[in-house]
Write a protein that holds these residues in place. Structure first.
Motif, PDB file in Angstrom:
ATOM      1  N   GLN A  25      -8.434  -9.330  -4.570  1.00  0.00           N
ATOM      2  CA  GLN A  25      -7.466  -8.150  -4.646  1.00  0.00           C
ATOM      3  C   GLN A  25      -8.283  -7.298  -5.935  1.00  0.00           C
ATOM      4  OE1 GLN A  25      -3.477  -8.286  -5.014  1.00  0.00           O
ATOM      5  NE2 GLN A  25      -2.941  -6.840  -3.435  1.00  0.00           N
ATOM      6  N   PRO A  36      -3.665   9.713  -6.811  1.00  0.00           N
ATOM      7  CA  PRO A  36      -2.967  10.244  -5.366  1.00  0.00           C
ATOM      8  C   PRO A  36      -3.987  10.355  -4.176  1.00  0.00           C
ATOM      9  CG  PRO A  36      -2.495  12.228  -6.421  1.00  0.00           C
ATOM     10  CD  PRO A  36      -3.203  10.608  -7.418  1.00  0.00           C
ATOM     11  N   THR A  39      -4.903   5.777  -4.334  1.00  0.00           N
ATOM     12  CA  THR A  39      -4.406   5.116  -4.070  1.00  0.00           C
ATOM     13  C   THR A  39      -4.220   5.542  -2.300  1.00  0.00           C
ATOM     14  OG1 THR A  39      -1.973   7.187  -3.972  1.00  0.00           O
ATOM     15  CG2 THR A  39      -2.282   5.221  -5.509  1.00  0.00           C
ATOM     16  N   ALA A  40      -4.090   6.657  -1.312  1.00  0.00           N
ATOM     17  CA  ALA A  40      -4.488   6.962  -0.034  1.00  0.00           C
ATOM     18  C   ALA A  40      -5.719   6.042   0.476  1.00  0.00           C
ATOM     19  CB  ALA A  40      -5.036   7.875   0.093  1.00  0.00           C
ATOM     20  N   GLU A  43      -5.096   2.671   0.504  1.00  0.00           N
ATOM     21  CA  GLU A  43      -4.015   1.903   1.397  1.00  0.00           C
ATOM     22  C   GLU A  43      -4.460   1.763   3.020  1.00  0.00           C
ATOM     23  OE1 GLU A  43      -0.746   4.722   1.921  1.00  0.00           O
ATOM     24  OE2 GLU A  43       0.183   3.740   3.513  1.00  0.00           O
ATOM     25  N   LYS A  47      -5.199  -1.518   5.295  1.00  0.00           N
ATOM     26  CA  LYS A  47      -4.957  -1.398   6.454  1.00  0.00           C
ATOM     27  C   LYS A  47      -6.162  -1.965   7.780  1.00  0.00           C
ATOM     28  CE  LYS A  47      -1.150   1.469   6.730  1.00  0.00           C
ATOM     29  NZ  LYS A  47      -0.234   2.803   6.838  1.00  0.00           N
ATOM     30  N   THR A  53      -4.994  -5.421   0.312  1.00  0.00           N
ATOM     31  CA  THR A  53      -4.478  -3.644  -0.568  1.00  0.00           C
ATOM     32  C   THR A  53      -5.250  -3.905  -2.517  1.00  0.00           C
ATOM     33  OG1 THR A  53      -3.152  -3.345   1.400  1.00  0.00           O
ATOM     34  CG2 THR A  53      -3.520  -1.944  -0.106  1.00  0.00           C
ATOM     35  N   PRO A  54      -6.396  -2.905  -2.387  1.00  0.00           N
ATOM     36  CA  PRO A  54      -6.157  -2.800  -3.875  1.00  0.00           C
ATOM     37  C   PRO A  54      -4.587  -2.268  -5.365  1.00  0.00           C
ATOM     38  CG  PRO A  54      -8.134  -1.639  -2.842  1.00  0.00           C
ATOM     39  CD  PRO A  54      -6.804  -1.428  -1.468  1.00  0.00           C
ATOM     40  N   ILE A  55      -4.866  -2.451  -5.981  1.00  0.00           N
ATOM     41  CA  ILE A  55      -3.416  -2.208  -7.009  1.00  0.00           C
ATOM     42  C   ILE A  55      -4.374  -1.089  -7.158  1.00  0.00           C
ATOM     43  CG2 ILE A  55      -2.426  -3.507  -8.636  1.00  0.00           C
ATOM     44  CD1 ILE A  55      -1.663  -4.817  -6.221  1.00  0.00           C
ATOM     45  N   LYS A 317      -4.156  15.693   1.464  1.00  0.00           N
ATOM     46  CA  LYS A 317      -3.912  15.650   0.450  1.00  0.00           C
ATOM     47  C   LYS A 317      -3.885  16.235  -0.300  1.00  0.00           C
ATOM     48  CE  LYS A 317      -1.666  11.399   2.013  1.00  0.00           C
ATOM     49  NZ  LYS A 317      -0.298  11.282   2.021  1.00  0.00           N
TER      50      LYS A 317
ATOM     51  N   GLY B 125       0.580   6.430  10.013  1.00  0.00           N
ATOM     52  CA  GLY B 125       1.146   4.732  10.703  1.00  0.00           C
ATOM     53  C   GLY B 125       1.567   4.763  12.622  1.00  0.00           C
ATOM     54  N   TYR B 128       0.105   1.827  13.864  1.00  0.00           N
ATOM     55  CA  TYR B 128      -0.126   0.189  13.605  1.00  0.00           C
ATOM     56  C   TYR B 128       1.146  -0.242  14.253  1.00  0.00           C
ATOM     57  CZ  TYR B 128      -3.782   1.469   9.866  1.00  0.00           C
ATOM     58  OH  TYR B 128      -4.500   2.376   9.832  1.00  0.00           O
ATOM     59  N   ASP B 204       5.036   0.127  -0.407  1.00  0.00           N
ATOM     60  CA  ASP B 204       4.720   1.949  -0.749  1.00  0.00           C
ATOM     61  C   ASP B 204       3.443   2.063  -0.250  1.00  0.00           C
ATOM     62  OD1 ASP B 204       5.107   3.529  -2.284  1.00  0.00           O
ATOM     63  OD2 ASP B 204       3.983   3.623  -3.991  1.00  0.00           O
ATOM     64  N   SER B 205       3.933   3.429   0.349  1.00  0.00           N
ATOM     65  CA  SER B 205       2.736   4.371   1.334  1.00  0.00           C
ATOM     66  C   SER B 205       2.337   5.414   0.281  1.00  0.00           C
ATOM     67  CB  SER B 205       3.207   4.111   2.484  1.00  0.00           C
ATOM     68  OG  SER B 205       2.084   5.287   2.895  1.00  0.00           O
ATOM     69  N   ARG B 206       1.609   6.064   1.037  1.00  0.00           N
ATOM     70  CA  ARG B 206       1.287   7.105   0.188  1.00  0.00           C
ATOM     71  C   ARG B 206       1.606   8.382   1.094  1.00  0.00           C
ATOM     72  NH1 ARG B 206       1.260  10.284  -2.760  1.00  0.00           N
ATOM     73  NH2 ARG B 206      -0.600  11.492  -2.647  1.00  0.00           N
ATOM     74  N   GLU B 207       1.802   7.643   2.529  1.00  0.00           N
ATOM     75  CA  GLU B 207       2.414   8.666   4.022  1.00  0.00           C
ATOM     76  C   GLU B 207       4.256   8.825   3.010  1.00  0.00           C
ATOM     77  OE1 GLU B 207       0.450  10.738   5.410  1.00  0.00           O
ATOM     78  OE2 GLU B 207      -1.616   9.810   4.705  1.00  0.00           O
ATOM     79  N   LEU B 210       6.127   6.447   5.665  1.00  0.00           N
ATOM     80  CA  LEU B 210       5.189   5.178   5.839  1.00  0.00           C
ATOM     81  C   LEU B 210       6.847   4.158   4.634  1.00  0.00           C
ATOM     82  CD1 LEU B 210       1.812   5.504   7.785  1.00  0.00           C
ATOM     83  CD2 LEU B 210       4.131   5.385   8.702  1.00  0.00           C
ATOM     84  N   VAL B 374       1.192  -1.815  -1.702  1.00  0.00           N
ATOM     85  CA  VAL B 374       1.231  -1.908  -0.465  1.00  0.00           C
ATOM     86  C   VAL B 374       1.708  -3.348  -0.676  1.00  0.00           C
ATOM     87  CG1 VAL B 374       0.481  -1.761   1.809  1.00  0.00           C
ATOM     88  CG2 VAL B 374      -0.641   0.215  -0.463  1.00  0.00           C
ATOM     89  N   ASP B 375       1.367  -4.382  -0.409  1.00  0.00           N
ATOM     90  CA  ASP B 375       1.903  -5.068   0.111  1.00  0.00           C
ATOM     91  C   ASP B 375       3.379  -5.873  -0.851  1.00  0.00           C
ATOM     92  OD1 ASP B 375      -0.514  -5.774   1.207  1.00  0.00           O
ATOM     93  OD2 ASP B 375      -2.012  -6.385  -0.141  1.00  0.00           O
TER      94      ASP B 375
END
Lengths: 342, 435
Positions: A25, A36, A39-40, A43, A47, A53-55, A317, B125, B128, B204-207, B210, B374-375
């Motif tokens: 990871q 911000p 992280t976007a 995410e 997906k 998903t990276p931390i 964003k 989202g 998905y 967690d999500s940035r949206e 979601l 996120v996970d």
């Protein structure tokens, strides 16, 4: 008691065994301004790419650099976000810890705005006036004195007749660094007394230009920009200093002050007309390519048109995108993973 | 001397003086009571205001807006070879389905700019959800279904009335054009704001639309489990040793002073300790609930030891003497008699220490748990975050819709705390012995 300590030791040993295994990871640290955006992308990457998903940790630019330059290997982060260019001292720290090749990726711009509640009028202010309002020492009649200005109109008749009250980030914040560098130092230029000082005593010159007044006119409002926004709504006479993305989300409550006639809008910052804007970056540790899976793909996702482009989701964003030619250059550095010349 | 005493006595017996004094005493009593009532009332009022504000905003955060669209699950897009292979379906361009459905609903939108805005009505989202729907039931391929898809956060804020329609277009995040589309959808009953499960099922999500609390909740549970497993037995064992077995000498005094000091050490110091020992020396992974649990266990230990010792001291010596009198060994005295009687007090102390640990963010910052994860973590070695950190991160996000999420997360944290305290009260009642 003996049993428990043995159990504890067993837990720690077992954990160490796991920790020694490879990491699958990506780990990112660094600037809270880039957080911000990073992280976007993380995410979206998680997906769509099939990788984990990276931390992303928000440690601040300086803290991130320290972790990033801590060494090579799975215990150290792969990428660090920065709201400024890496410092020479940090490059040296990296080199001391065998972090030899670092790839710099510029991702876009962030404007720093001076805003107030919509209930009061929009002002048009020059950087010099910002400096005179917020510096600890200002030149009056050829002498450097403790800032005597109490109201904005003391500085210039065109400004409103209200007490100077500015809510801004604390010194630990990258936004504060950028504000000092771009607004304060920018406004400090062109004042004859201070320019003269530059010749005679450079250190003192730097101190005068960078020191923000501490007599209550500038209020350190904490790292949380949402808090500043709430305070501005409650107090229409106050101004706040924060990142453009927060203004963008709160345009119904706040208005950005014009600086030298330029309003902080998406277009003005992107075109480079708005003077208080800075570049945002992330840095990749090249030695981790191929060791931690997905780094190259993550960088590709970050620099793709879908993310960083003019119409990309990062623009949504609040990131101000790079001009097309710069973006192309950044993308080619990123795809070939060309390290910084050190 | 005796004269003075006699004079005072005489004055005290004077009925007028005595009455005055009694009156003064009663007045002081009344003032004290009024102050106490006022203090309690202010505290209660603050609590009520806090709870009402939080629950109100939190409920708002739990509701989400959805848009109904007729989605055509075109076989050529989803499953071009007609194999029905889930791996192929999972990779299909579901975004195209969403865009196509929006275009079908508003066919007169033609310019690129407007189309982009139109697509922005639906959350990123949504695709998905469509993917999962299709993987669950491949039978819908080739049909057109009316699907409720999550709306974007701006649409959600508009539907909830947080965006002022009367404001000028430049001042709001939803344009006139978008409002016209939303009104059209509303007129078709294709726009609905209702309770959303996403908040409890997603990480967690940035949206904002979601984002969910699950990752942080599981992270908190794992962290607290590690803390309890380590701090409780160690703390109780230490308390028993110090109280029941250790000799009273300078060494045990020194230990006692140190434990009392440690209980007052700011929590960030424990974070630094954790960073130095667990991450740098032992080499445990960053952001893992195991490390968080260990750090919080270190932080809770002194409190548990102090509470445990107090509970043990409160057991009357007669119990120990009686047990010894019938021939119990020192270990039996403790294990069979003293410890069970002290248990309610020890448990209360432990739960209070754990409740404090549950609300900590400062020590976790140092070990990398203040992160975007996120996970949903599945074990104590996975990267995770905890409830208070999640609240902090959401409160710091620019998107307005996170305000509701933050409040909802705070309500969840309060619920977690109330559950823990409820368990403490139950255990205390259950084991409590009166003598």
């Amino acid at each position: 008691m003996l049993k428990q300590s043995t159990a504890l030791a067993a837990v720690i040993l077992a954990a160490t065994a796991v920790a020694a295994e490879a990491r699958d990871q990506i780990r990112i640290v660094g600037s809270s301004t880039v957080f911000p955006f990073s992280t976007a992308v993380a995410e979206e990457f998680g997906k769509t790419s099939g990788f984990k998903t990276p931390i992303v940790e928000s440690t601040g630019t300086g803290g991130g650099m320290k972790l990033f330059c801590g060494g090579v290997g799975v215990d150290h982060p792969d990428i660090t976000n920065a709201s400024r260019v890496i410092k020479e001292s940090e490059v040296k720290l990296c080199a001391e810890n065998d972090v030899a090749e670092i790839v710099e990726v510029k991702i876009g711009f962030d404007g720093i705005v001076i805003a107030n509640a919509r209930a009061s009028g929009q002002i048009d202010i020059t950087l010099q006036q910002v400096f005179l309002a917020l510096a600890k020492e200002v030149p009056v009649g050829g002498q450097l004195v403790a800032n005597p200005f109490k109201t904005w109109s003391d500085i210039d008749g065109s400004l409103p007749d209200v007490a100077i009250e500015v809510l801004g980030p604390p010194p630990t914040s990258g936004s504060r660094d950028a504000f000092v560098e771009l607004a304060m130092e920018g406004g400090c230029k062109g004042l004859p007394e201070i320019d003269a000082l530059k010749e005679s005593d450079e250190k003192r010159h730097k101190g005068v230009c960078q020191t923000i007044r501490e007599d209550g006119a500038f209020v350190e409002a904490g790292e949380n920009d949402n808090l500043i926004i709430q305070k501005l709504e409650a107090n229409p006479d106050a101004f706040g200093v924060f990142g453009y993305s927060f203004l963008d989300q709160n345009l119904d409550r706040l208005q950005g002050s014009m600086i030298a006639g330029v309003e902080p809008t998406f277009e003005a910052i992107a075109a480079g007309d708005y003077p208080v804007s800075r570049s945002l970056y992330f840095y990749v540790k090249k030695a981790h390519l191929g060791v931690v899976p997905g780094i190259a793909e993550f960088v590709a996702e970050f620099t793709s048109d879908k993310a960083m482009g003019e119409e990309g989701y990062l623009a949504g964003k609040g990131l101000i995108p790079l001009p097309a030619d710069v973006l192309d250059a950044v993308r080619s550095t990123a795809s070939t993973m060309t390290p910084l010349a050190m | 001397m005796t004269d003075v005493l006699a004079r005072d006595l005489a004055r005290a017996r004077n009925p007028a003086v005595a009455a005055r004094r009694a009156h003064r005493r009663r007045a002081a009593e009344a003032r004290f009571r009024a102050a106490s009532v006022a203090g309690t009332a202010v505290a209660l009022l603050t609590l009520v205001v806090l709870l009402v504000a939080l629950v109100g905003q939190g409920l708002d955060g739990l509701r989400a807006t959805r848009v109904a669209l007729d989605v055509a699950f075109d076989a050529a897009t989803v499953d071009p070879d007609g194999t029905g292979d889930p791996a192929v379906i999972a990779k299909a361009d579901f975004n195209a389905l969403v865009k196509e459905a929006l275009r079908a609903r508003f066919p007169d939108v033609t310019t690129r700019q407007d189309r982009k805005r139109l697509n922005g009505l639906v959350s990123s989202g949504a695709l998905y959800e469509l993917r999962d729907m299709l993987l669950d039931d491949p039978g819908v391929i080739g049909t057109t279904q009316r699907v409720w898809l999550p709306a974007s956060d701006d649409v959600d804020q508009f539907a909830k009335g947080h965006i002022d329609r009367a404001a000028s277009e430049a001042e709001r995040r939803v344009s006139d054009q978008e409002i016209a589309w939303l009104d059209a959808l509303e007129a078709d009953e294709a726009l609905q704001t209702r309770f959303s499960r996403i908040f409890f099922t997603a990480g967690d999500s940035r949206e904002p639309e979601l984002a969910g609390i699950r990752g942080a909740l599981v992270g908190s549970l794992l962290t607290m489990a590690v803390t309890a497993i380590i701090a409780f037995p160690l703390g109780v064992a230490t308390a028993i040793y110090l109280e029941e077995f250790a000799p009273r000498n300078r060494w045990t005094d020194l230990i006692e002073v140190n434990i009392n000091n440690l209980a007052a050490v700011p929590s960030i110091v424990f974070g630094l300790l954790g960073l130095a020992i667990f991450l740098n020396v032992v080499g445990l992974p960053r952001s893992a609930p195991l490390v968080g649990g260990l750090v919080l266990a270190l932080m809770s230990l002194p409190v548990i030891i102090i509470a445990g010792r107090a509970a043990l001291t409160a057991v009357p010596p007669s119990i120990r003497e009686a047990a010894r009198g019938v021939g119990a060994s020192p270990l039996q005295v403790v294990a069979h008699h003293v410890l069970p009687l002290a248990m309610p007090g020890i448990l209360t102390g432990t739960i209070i220490a754990m409740a404090r640990a549950l609300g900590e963010t400062a020590p976790l910052l140092m070990i990398g748990m203040v992160a975007f994860v996120v996970d949903v973590p599945t074990g104590p070695m996975d990267a995770a975050t905890v409830l208070p950190v999640q609240i902090y991160l959401w409160a710091d996000s620019p998107e307005r819709a996170f305000v509701g999420k933050t409040a909802a997360a705070i309500v969840v944290l309060l619920g977690f705390l109330i559950t823990m305290n409820g368990v403490a009260v139950y255990l205390r009642r259950r084991f409590e012995v009166k003598w």
